[in-house]
Motif scaffolding. Structure first.
Motif, mmCIF file in Angstrom:
data_model
loop_
_atom_site.group_PDB
_atom_site.id
_atom_site.type_symbol
_atom_site.label_atom_id
_atom_site.label_comp_id
_atom_site.label_asym_id
_atom_site.label_seq_id
_atom_site.Cartn_x
_atom_site.Cartn_y
_atom_site.Cartn_z
ATOM 1 N N VAL A 1 37.210 33.654 56.244
ATOM 2 C CA VAL A 1 38.138 34.337 55.339
ATOM 3 C C VAL A 1 37.606 34.313 53.910
ATOM 4 N N ARG A 2 37.814 35.418 53.190
ATOM 5 C CA ARG A 2 37.541 35.446 51.754
ATOM 6 C C ARG A 2 38.741 36.045 51.035
ATOM 7 N N VAL A 3 39.165 35.365 49.973
ATOM 8 C CA VAL A 3 40.183 35.888 49.063
ATOM 9 C C VAL A 3 39.691 35.632 47.640
ATOM 10 N N GLY A 4 40.452 36.118 46.647
ATOM 11 C CA GLY A 4 40.090 35.849 45.262
ATOM 12 C C GLY A 4 40.260 37.058 44.371
ATOM 13 N N LEU A 5 40.268 36.790 43.073
ATOM 14 C CA LEU A 5 40.562 37.824 42.087
ATOM 15 C C LEU A 5 39.440 38.832 41.905
ATOM 16 N N GLU A 6 38.257 38.573 42.439
ATOM 17 C CA GLU A 6 37.225 39.607 42.423
ATOM 18 C C GLU A 6 37.678 40.836 43.196
ATOM 19 N N ASP A 7 38.474 40.620 44.247
ATOM 20 C CA ASP A 7 38.795 41.686 45.198
ATOM 21 C C ASP A 7 40.251 42.132 45.165
ATOM 22 N N ASN A 8 41.146 41.319 44.634
ATOM 23 C CA ASN A 8 42.570 41.613 44.691
ATOM 24 C C ASN A 8 43.282 40.798 43.626
ATOM 25 N N LEU A 9 44.219 41.437 42.909
ATOM 26 C CA LEU A 9 44.893 40.768 41.792
ATOM 27 C C LEU A 9 46.297 40.279 42.124
ATOM 28 N N TYR A 10 46.823 40.644 43.303
ATOM 29 C CA TYR A 10 48.248 40.436 43.563
ATOM 30 C C TYR A 10 48.504 39.469 44.719
ATOM 31 N N LEU A 11 49.529 38.617 44.520
ATOM 32 C CA LEU A 11 50.017 37.764 45.590
ATOM 33 C C LEU A 11 51.018 38.507 46.458
ATOM 34 N N SER A 12 51.793 39.353 45.850
ATOM 35 C CA SER A 12 52.745 40.227 46.545
ATOM 36 C C SER A 12 52.993 41.419 45.641
ATOM 37 N N ARG A 13 53.789 42.358 46.083
ATOM 38 C CA ARG A 13 54.019 43.576 45.313
ATOM 39 C C ARG A 13 54.550 43.235 43.918
ATOM 40 N N GLY A 14 53.786 43.604 42.885
ATOM 41 C CA GLY A 14 54.194 43.389 41.508
ATOM 42 C C GLY A 14 53.995 41.977 40.990
ATOM 43 N N ARG A 15 53.490 41.075 41.820
ATOM 44 C CA ARG A 15 53.336 39.661 41.430
ATOM 45 C C ARG A 15 51.851 39.332 41.304
ATOM 46 N N LEU A 16 51.377 39.229 40.050
ATOM 47 C CA LEU A 16 49.986 38.893 39.812
ATOM 48 C C LEU A 16 49.694 37.463 40.261
ATOM 49 N N ALA A 17 48.515 37.267 40.844
ATOM 50 C CA ALA A 17 48.150 35.985 41.438
ATOM 51 C C ALA A 17 47.121 35.252 40.592
ATOM 52 N N THR A 18 47.008 33.956 40.839
ATOM 53 C CA THR A 18 45.844 33.184 40.415
ATOM 54 C C THR A 18 44.950 32.999 41.639
ATOM 55 N N ASN A 19 43.724 32.575 41.409
ATOM 56 C CA ASN A 19 42.843 32.296 42.545
ATOM 57 C C ASN A 19 43.421 31.209 43.438
ATOM 58 N N ALA A 20 43.956 30.145 42.836
ATOM 59 C CA ALA A 20 44.511 29.052 43.633
ATOM 60 C C ALA A 20 45.667 29.542 44.502
#
Length: 298
Positions: free
Chosen positions: A246-265
């Protein structure tokens, strides 16, 4: 389905996400801190780009890579460090009628030695190589350039450094390149591959295309699969079903859910929760080192 998987966090990238989210790290200190937080949240591997603090764009500055890597290595966490070697292949042509000369302000083309100088000095356990050339972005004259000759030279130098390449595959033709590198003895086992889905003019993120790529992988390859944007977290659940990590992270996606900006952690924590809920154990950095037979450099 695999029943254990590792999570890679792609911490910042070099794109325009920094303009759309305050959580995308820019300075060396911010990038290192974000990578450390992602490791604490469950990432075994941190995939690192660096950014110029003034322009906030992607950079090849060795001093920045050195600063980030030293901060991570001095921390009380011990992730597998994966440095990009993709920077230095950005060609922005002129207009449609006058493609030459290239746009000098945007183009960043470098030779193999220059593209790998940070890998040679810092000796991460993994460096990432883009396995082909492709158009990038709609209505754009931007081409990601990775010639077959350059890729052969880069894999040979990574082998010389004792650094395992992660071969990024954006479409089926890139897997032809992977098979050629293996046949020519330029890649040692275990072969490490990243299937990059959903990037415009590369492989779309539908299941049929993903399975077409999976069925063409080299035998015994260790591979991950991710998609950019809103499909990133669904792919965290899908990847183990097709034998992938699995790969996740802000390089590829900025959101945790609709309208909710995420951190890498937060993205790593959510991916770990998804894996655990479907019965997949999340691997530690040291387990990944053993699985990939990585060489640890001081």
């Amino acid at each position: 389905m695999i029943f254990e998987a590792f999570i890679t966090c792609a911490v910042t990238g070099g794109g325009d996400g920094v303009e759309r989210s305050p959580h995308v790290p820019v300075s060396a200190e911010q990038i290192a801190e974000s990578a450390i937080a992602a490791t604490r949240a469950g990432a075994a591997v941190v995939h690192i780009h660096v950014r110029d603090s003034q322009t906030r764009r992607g950079s090849r500055d060795l001093a920045l890579y050195r600063d980030v890597v030293q901060r991570i290595r001095k921390s009380n966490v011990n992730p597998v460090i994966n440095l990009t070697a993709g920077v230095g292949g950005n060609l922005f042509l002129g207009s449609e009628e006058a493609p030459l000369p290239p746009d000098a302000a945007m183009t960043d083309m470098a030779g193999v030695r220059e593209r790998l100088v940070h890998v040679e000095e810092l000796r991460p356990e993994i460096c990432t190589l883009d396995c082909g050339t492709m158009n990038w972005g709609p209505r754009s004259n931007f081409i990601m350039v990775n010639t077959s000759a350059a890729l052969r030279a880069m894999t040979a130098r990574a082998k010389e450094f004792g650094v395992r390449p992660e071969l990024e595959v954006f479409d089926t033709g890139h897997l032809v390149m992977v098979h050629d590198l293996i046949k020519e003895g330029l890649i040692d086992d275990p072969v490490l591959i990243q299937l990059c889905m959903g990037i415009r003019y590369g492989a779309p993120d539908d299941l049929t295309t993903l399975m077409a790529l999976v069925h063409q992988l080299p035998p015994r390859a260790v591979y991950s699969a991710f998609s950019i944007g809103r499909m990133q977290l669904p792919y965290a659940g899908l990847a183990p079903l097709v034998g992938a990590n699995v790969r996740v992270g802000l390089e590829d996606n900025l959101y945790l859910s609709r309208g909710r900006l995420a951190t890498n952690a937060e993205l790593v924590q959510r991916a770990a929760e998804i894996l655990e809920r479907i019965g997949v154990r999340v691997m530690s950095p040291d387990e990944v080192r053993e699985k990939l037979a990585l060489k640890v450099h001081s």
